[in-house]
Design a protein around this motif. Structure first.
Motif, PDB file in Angstrom:
ATOM      1  N   PRO A  39       0.849  -1.191   0.000  1.00  0.00           N
ATOM      2  CA  PRO A  39       0.000   0.000   0.000  1.00  0.00           C
ATOM      3  C   PRO A  39       0.882   1.237   0.000  1.00  0.00           C
ATOM      4  O   PRO A  39       1.984   1.229   0.537  1.00  0.00           O
ATOM      5  CB  PRO A  39      -0.777  -0.123   1.308  1.00  0.00           C
ATOM      6  CG  PRO A  39       0.035  -1.015   2.173  1.00  0.00           C
ATOM      7  CD  PRO A  39       0.789  -1.933   1.263  1.00  0.00           C
ATOM      8  N   GLY A  93      -5.701   7.327   7.992  1.00  0.00           N
ATOM      9  CA  GLY A  93      -6.021   7.557   6.579  1.00  0.00           C
ATOM     10  C   GLY A  93      -5.095   8.608   6.013  1.00  0.00           C
ATOM     11  O   GLY A  93      -5.014   9.720   6.520  1.00  0.00           O
ATOM     12  N   THR A 104      -8.071   9.165  -1.866  1.00  0.00           N
ATOM     13  CA  THR A 104      -7.892   8.597  -3.198  1.00  0.00           C
ATOM     14  C   THR A 104      -8.752   9.398  -4.172  1.00  0.00           C
ATOM     15  O   THR A 104      -9.933   9.626  -3.906  1.00  0.00           O
ATOM     16  CB  THR A 104      -8.332   7.119  -3.192  1.00  0.00           C
ATOM     17  OG1 THR A 104      -7.491   6.417  -2.270  1.00  0.00           O
ATOM     18  CG2 THR A 104      -8.190   6.485  -4.578  1.00  0.00           C
ATOM     19  N   GLU A 125     -13.559  12.239  -4.129  1.00  0.00           N
ATOM     20  CA  GLU A 125     -12.581  11.856  -3.116  1.00  0.00           C
ATOM     21  C   GLU A 125     -13.079  10.664  -2.318  1.00  0.00           C
ATOM     22  O   GLU A 125     -14.224  10.653  -1.878  1.00  0.00           O
ATOM     23  CB  GLU A 125     -12.332  13.033  -2.158  1.00  0.00           C
ATOM     24  CG  GLU A 125     -11.781  14.262  -2.842  1.00  0.00           C
ATOM     25  CD  GLU A 125     -12.840  15.359  -3.008  1.00  0.00           C
ATOM     26  OE1 GLU A 125     -13.803  15.379  -2.230  1.00  0.00           O
ATOM     27  OE2 GLU A 125     -12.697  16.183  -3.932  1.00  0.00           O
ATOM     28  N   TYR A 126     -12.217   9.706  -2.154  1.00  0.00           N
ATOM     29  CA  TYR A 126     -12.542   8.534  -1.339  1.00  0.00           C
ATOM     30  C   TYR A 126     -11.483   8.388  -0.251  1.00  0.00           C
ATOM     31  O   TYR A 126     -10.304   8.635  -0.493  1.00  0.00           O
ATOM     32  CB  TYR A 126     -12.556   7.269  -2.202  1.00  0.00           C
ATOM     33  CG  TYR A 126     -13.694   7.277  -3.191  1.00  0.00           C
ATOM     34  CD1 TYR A 126     -14.939   6.779  -2.833  1.00  0.00           C
ATOM     35  CD2 TYR A 126     -13.527   7.820  -4.460  1.00  0.00           C
ATOM     36  CE1 TYR A 126     -16.008   6.811  -3.726  1.00  0.00           C
ATOM     37  CE2 TYR A 126     -14.587   7.857  -5.362  1.00  0.00           C
ATOM     38  CZ  TYR A 126     -15.820   7.347  -4.989  1.00  0.00           C
ATOM     39  OH  TYR A 126     -16.863   7.396  -5.855  1.00  0.00           O
ATOM     40  N   THR A 185      -8.714   6.858   2.092  1.00  0.00           N
ATOM     41  CA  THR A 185      -7.705   5.808   1.926  1.00  0.00           C
ATOM     42  C   THR A 185      -7.272   5.357   3.308  1.00  0.00           C
ATOM     43  O   THR A 185      -6.717   6.155   4.057  1.00  0.00           O
ATOM     44  CB  THR A 185      -6.424   6.360   1.249  1.00  0.00           C
ATOM     45  OG1 THR A 185      -6.787   7.339   0.295  1.00  0.00           O
ATOM     46  CG2 THR A 185      -5.591   5.263   0.630  1.00  0.00           C
ATOM     47  N   ASP A 186      -7.539   4.127   3.640  1.00  0.00           N
ATOM     48  CA  ASP A 186      -7.065   3.637   4.932  1.00  0.00           C
ATOM     49  C   ASP A 186      -5.908   2.688   4.710  1.00  0.00           C
ATOM     50  O   ASP A 186      -6.062   1.476   4.728  1.00  0.00           O
ATOM     51  CB  ASP A 186      -8.200   2.942   5.701  1.00  0.00           C
ATOM     52  CG  ASP A 186      -9.134   3.968   6.309  1.00  0.00           C
ATOM     53  OD1 ASP A 186      -8.699   5.130   6.482  1.00  0.00           O
ATOM     54  OD2 ASP A 186     -10.276   3.623   6.620  1.00  0.00           O
ATOM     55  N   TRP A 187      -4.755   3.259   4.492  1.00  0.00           N
ATOM     56  CA  TRP A 187      -3.613   2.449   4.114  1.00  0.00           C
ATOM     57  C   TRP A 187      -3.215   1.449   5.182  1.00  0.00           C
ATOM     58  O   TRP A 187      -2.726   0.375   4.885  1.00  0.00           O
ATOM     59  CB  TRP A 187      -2.423   3.344   3.749  1.00  0.00           C
ATOM     60  CG  TRP A 187      -1.840   4.086   4.906  1.00  0.00           C
ATOM     61  CD1 TRP A 187      -2.360   5.180   5.511  1.00  0.00           C
ATOM     62  CD2 TRP A 187      -0.625   3.784   5.595  1.00  0.00           C
ATOM     63  NE1 TRP A 187      -1.561   5.591   6.538  1.00  0.00           N
ATOM     64  CE2 TRP A 187      -0.475   4.752   6.614  1.00  0.00           C
ATOM     65  CE3 TRP A 187       0.357   2.807   5.453  1.00  0.00           C
ATOM     66  CZ2 TRP A 187       0.600   4.761   7.484  1.00  0.00           C
ATOM     67  CZ3 TRP A 187       1.431   2.831   6.330  1.00  0.00           C
ATOM     68  CH2 TRP A 187       1.545   3.795   7.324  1.00  0.00           C
ATOM     69  N   GLU A 239      -4.916  -2.044   5.103  1.00  0.00           N
ATOM     70  CA  GLU A 239      -4.695  -2.962   3.996  1.00  0.00           C
ATOM     71  C   GLU A 239      -3.684  -4.059   4.294  1.00  0.00           C
ATOM     72  O   GLU A 239      -3.842  -5.184   3.897  1.00  0.00           O
ATOM     73  CB  GLU A 239      -4.255  -2.189   2.752  1.00  0.00           C
ATOM     74  CG  GLU A 239      -5.382  -1.327   2.199  1.00  0.00           C
ATOM     75  CD  GLU A 239      -4.925  -0.479   1.059  1.00  0.00           C
ATOM     76  OE1 GLU A 239      -4.222  -1.014   0.188  1.00  0.00           O
ATOM     77  OE2 GLU A 239      -5.220   0.732   1.045  1.00  0.00           O
ATOM     78  N   ARG A 273      -6.815  11.277  10.278  1.00  0.00           N
ATOM     79  CA  ARG A 273      -6.757  11.690   8.887  1.00  0.00           C
ATOM     80  C   ARG A 273      -5.808  12.863   8.661  1.00  0.00           C
ATOM     81  O   ARG A 273      -5.730  13.769   9.489  1.00  0.00           O
ATOM     82  CB  ARG A 273      -8.159  12.132   8.465  1.00  0.00           C
ATOM     83  CG  ARG A 273      -8.578  11.706   7.094  1.00  0.00           C
ATOM     84  CD  ARG A 273     -10.043  11.324   7.028  1.00  0.00           C
ATOM     85  NE  ARG A 273     -10.249   9.959   7.536  1.00  0.00           N
ATOM     86  CZ  ARG A 273     -10.007   8.853   6.813  1.00  0.00           C
ATOM     87  NH1 ARG A 273      -9.576   8.933   5.591  1.00  0.00           N
ATOM     88  NH2 ARG A 273     -10.193   7.663   7.348  1.00  0.00           N
ATOM     89  N   ASN A 279      -5.488   9.914  -9.521  1.00  0.00           N
ATOM     90  CA  ASN A 279      -4.868   9.613  -8.227  1.00  0.00           C
ATOM     91  C   ASN A 279      -3.342   9.671  -8.251  1.00  0.00           C
ATOM     92  O   ASN A 279      -2.653   8.772  -7.766  1.00  0.00           O
ATOM     93  CB  ASN A 279      -5.319   8.229  -7.741  1.00  0.00           C
ATOM     94  CG  ASN A 279      -5.113   8.074  -6.243  1.00  0.00           C
ATOM     95  OD1 ASN A 279      -5.354   9.008  -5.478  1.00  0.00           O
ATOM     96  ND2 ASN A 279      -4.637   6.919  -5.821  1.00  0.00           N
ATOM     97  N   ASN A 291       0.281   9.952  -7.376  1.00  0.00           N
ATOM     98  CA  ASN A 291       0.970   9.760  -6.089  1.00  0.00           C
ATOM     99  C   ASN A 291       2.455   9.456  -6.355  1.00  0.00           C
ATOM    100  O   ASN A 291       2.912   9.545  -7.504  1.00  0.00           O
ATOM    101  CB  ASN A 291       0.306   8.637  -5.282  1.00  0.00           C
ATOM    102  CG  ASN A 291       0.257   7.320  -6.047  1.00  0.00           C
ATOM    103  OD1 ASN A 291       1.009   7.114  -6.999  1.00  0.00           O
ATOM    104  ND2 ASN A 291      -0.621   6.429  -5.633  1.00  0.00           N
TER     105      ASN A 291
END
Ligand code: T68
Length: 783
Positions: free
Chosen positions: A101, A137, A141, A151-152, A154-156, A159, A241, A595, A597
């Motif tokens: 992730p 978070g 994303t 926007e969503y 992201t809870d890295w 994962e 967050r 997205n 990154n």
């Protein structure tokens, strides 16, 4: 554990067992890596503690580290062994890497700079660590839906298990709220638990620490008035967050909580683990604050020294102002942090009391001088019910720096003129840098190999030696090989992108790339308006059939920044039109990378021919993407802003495409308020037509989608001079095309850029900070 490919294969196979799916392979590889660096990590820490060397703590609200697996393989010097070993066992390292992730714990340049600095500190074997927040978070994303950014979360962390190590033994308690007199009571304590991540030095055994704090409920009693459920939710929110705003201040209490939480936790630990008496702090520790977000560390350190260590004010102040130094990253008004005094007084009452006293004493000192009211106001920490964090940061630091020469000059001569006059010796420049290990060696192994074949491998450790490439500027076979590398990187990018992009990308086209956060001053709007004008020209003028170009965009807009979101929509609408027009699409093509990154960046910088660095002169503090492009042989199409100025100084004007108003001109227009966007439009038939169609909604499938763009260009009189610079930008694009025709010359420009990029390695930046500010000593972890 293993020193050869065969040993690796044996160990890996043993651990993998029968479960030969990539997920398991990834997990096994990760676990092996962690074990491998563990011993060096422990030893490095022991060494630092025992030798009592001075250590640096770099406090930053963001660390945009990107994926670690492959970077760590490189650092441990086992990349090739593992890559080949895996291949022989039927696995593909690239595929395994995709499973990691992406820790998006930052917005953009500021957070990525912190990550590059961590890498350079470890590589240079300097004792320096990061302190930040372990956001559950990371940055949201981004998905493009019907052309709009959505926007969503992201809870890295959810994962997959990461590289970190939870350290319950090092947890500390952070005091919020409460009443001060007669003593501080009714405190709402929050527990801060550190998660340590190893930062592995390049082929050395130094493993430094990135310590990220997580907020948890405290076991201490809650004040009677506080509801437990409310407290639990508020506590979890602190490290839940990352704020998705870059260069914007929202003034929210949660943000202030994050800042204090991170600073107090870090400082308490620093003081607790100090090897000597506290008055020696400046000799044992350097604390760098990354922008003003950690500026509250100044009064917090005072609080600890006064209330917990029992020092007198003068001594505490002397220690604080010889320990903390501050980096400024912006001159944009909307990014300057100012906190409401009442908010501070309520959330951190003792800290506020101390800020008040710092301000009072400083003002008392100023009374001895003859100052105009305006000057005095500028020098006030507390002014009009607001606490100005940048003023606090300058007054409470021993060194203050900007991040490129131009930016530092603007700080000294304009933005912080009054402060500079008070403390001329504090101000200095440290031009940003990027780690060549991630942005060249990892991202572009093909170019790395070509360079090493040509000049040997000393440059890997001393990137300034890239300079030796200057002798290949007119070398035909080197040029040919370089072209081949670029072609390969373009094809790799295409293969990656075409999975999600429906129209085919021409690998022979010029790759013109604009990747960074979306912001008015970064002028993605100017880029897309220019592309629209190219479209018009191709349609109208049957003799205009330019060499194919693919325009890439990538970047996120802050969720509340409507203007920037409308620019994203505009790009996507124009992209749809351009890409499906059979006549136009063989000449121009638009690709929006969803997205964007760090991992996308690693694929895009190496594939670029043109690096779009087109901010309004004076607005971009430095930029660091410009350096990543340059190091990969792309040519800068840009304004004389931020570090572009220094890039052009190195490569020469003939090896870049420079256009537009200069910072002095922009600042004069701003000062005298004599820019009239409307007049610029009137004088140009092209702009007139473009604007009319933009404003009618024709370019954007509906006027409501451009209301903020209209507002900016028309009502706000084009604050970023998009229209004013439009023609010189367009003219420079024509020059790009003409230059590309002469491939010999173009490749020469590219070589020149790579050859001059070594100075922009963050190893240089970090060495300068160390020499001029931190005074660190290189420590070899040998045992
Ligand atoms: C960037 N700043 C500068 N800020 O814009 C860029 N801001 O010119 C420079 O190269 C880079 O810093 C490194 O020095 C940012 O990226 C933020 O991301 C940010 C985040 C939160 C609040 C304010």
């Amino acid at each position: 554990m293993f020193y050869s490919k065969e040993e690796f294969k044996e160990e890996f196979t043993k651990r993998l067992g029968q479960d030969k799916v990539p997920q398991t392979a990834y997990a096994v590889l990760g676990a092996m890596m962690k074990e491998l660096l563990e011993e060096d990590w422990v030893k490095t820490n022991q060494l630092y503690t025992e030798s009592k060397v001075k250590q640096l703590y770099y406090i930053s609200i963001e660390f945009l580290i990107g994926r670690m697996l492959v970077q760590n393989l490189h650092s441990l010097g086992i990349f090739t062994i593992v890559q080949e070993g895996l291949q022989e066992l039927g696995f593909n390292l690239e595929e395994l890497e995709e499973m990691e992730p992406e820790p998006g714990l930052g917005n953009g340049g500021l957070g990525r700079l912190a990550a590059c600095f961590m890498d350079s500190l470890a590589a240079l074997q300097l004792p320096g660590h990061g302190c930040g927040i372990r956001y559950k978070g990371g940055l949201f994303t981004q998905q493009i839906e019907n052309g709009f950014q959505t926007e969503y979360p992201t809870d890295w962390l959810r994962e997959i298990e990461g590289w970190e190590k939870r350290r319950d033994d090092l947890a500390v308690e952070i005091p919020f709220y409460g009443r001060l007199h007669p003593r501080h009571t009714d405190i709402e304590w929050v527990k801060a638990v550190p998660y340590d991540m190893p930062i592995v030095g390049a082929s050395g055994r130094t493993v430094n620490t990135l310590r990220l704090w997580q907020a948890e409920v405290s076991e201490r009693p809650l004040p009677a008035y506080k509801d437990f459920n409310e407290y639990t939710l508020e506590t979890a929110a602190i490290s839940d967050r990352l704020y998705p705003d870059d260069s914007l201040v929202t003034g929210k209490i949660l943000r202030l909580k994050q800042q204090y939480f991170m600073c107090s936790a870090s400082l308490q630990t620093i003081i607790k683990t100090l090897p000597g008496p506290v008055h020696e702090l400046p000799h044992q520790v350097a604390i760098q604050i990354n922008d003003t977000h950690p500026a509250i560390a100044i009064p917090e350190l005072m609080r600890i020294l006064l209330d917990e260590e029992g020092l007198e004010w003068e001594e505490a102040w002397n220690i604080t102002t010889h320990t903390i130094s501050y980096t400024n990253h912006t001159i944009l008004g909307e990014a300057m942090e100012k906190w409401d005094s009442h908010l501070l007084a309520s959330l951190v009452p003792r800290v506020y009391e101390i800020i008040h006293e710092i301000d009072r004493r400083f003002k008392e000192q100023l009374q001895e001088q003859v100052l105009k009211e305006q000057e005095f106001k500028k020098l006030s920490i507390i002014d009009d019910g607001l606490v100005k964090m940048a003023v606090l940061a300058v007054v409470g630091s021993y060194k203050v720096n900007g991040v490129a020469e131009l930016h530092t000059d603007i700080l000294k001569n304009r933005e912080m003129k009054e402060l500079y006059r008070q403390f001329p010796g504090k101000f200095h420049n440290k031009t940003n840098g990027i780690t060549h290990r991630r942005w060249l060696i990892k991202a572009n192994p093909e170019l790395t190999q070509l360079i090493t074949q040509s000049i040997g491998d000393d440059w890997l450790k001393k990137p300034i030696l890239l300079n030796d490439l200057n002798k290949f500027i007119i070398d035909a076979s080197f040029q040919e090989a370089l072209k081949e590398v670029k072609r390969a990187k373009k094809n790799q990018l295409i293969a990656h992108v075409e999975k999600s992009w429906d129209s085919p990308i021409d690998p022979l086209s010029i790759f013109d790339i604009h990747i960074k956060r979306f912001h008015g001053y970064k002028r993605q709007l100017m880029n897309i308006l220019h592309i629209q004008s190219l479209y018009d020209r191709i349609k109208e003028d049957s003799t205009y059939r330019p060499y194919p170009r693919t325009f890439f965009f990538g970047g996120k807009a802050a969720p509340g920044y409507e203007f920037a979101k409308q620019v994203i929509k505009l790009i996507n609408v124009i992209a749809a039109k351009v890409n499906q027009d059979p006549l136009v699409r063989s000449h121009i093509h638009i690709v929006f990378i969803e997205n964007y990154n760090v991992s996308h960046g690693e694929r895009m910088f190496p594939a670029a021919d043109i690096s779009e660095q087109i901010s309004t002169a004076s607005k971009e503090a430095s930029g660091t993407g410009n350096m990543k492009f340059m190091m990969n042989g792309a040519i800068t199409l840009g304004t004389l802003d931020g570090a572009n100025v220094e890039i052009v100084e190195r490569v020469g004007k003939e090896n870049a495409f420079i256009f537009g108003l200069h910072s002095q001109q922009i600042m004069l227009l701003e000062k005298h308020k004599n820019y009239r966007a409307q007049e610029v439009i009137e004088q140009s038939p092209e702009l007139k037509s473009l604007m009319a169609r933009l404003l009618s909604g024709e370019l954007s499938d509906g006027t409501e989608n451009i209301s903020f763009i209209r507002n900016q260009l028309v009502d706000l009189n084009d604050p970023y001079f998009v229209l004013k610079d439009f023609h010189s930008y367009a003219a420079m694009h024509e020059k790009v095309l003409a230059s590309y025709e002469d491939q010999g010359n173009w490749q020469g420009m590219s070589v020149r850029n790579i050859a001059e990029s070594g100075i922009f390695s963050s190893d240089r930046t970090i060495q300068q900070y160390s020499d001029d500010v931190w005074d660190l000593k290189k420590i070899l972890n040998v045992y």
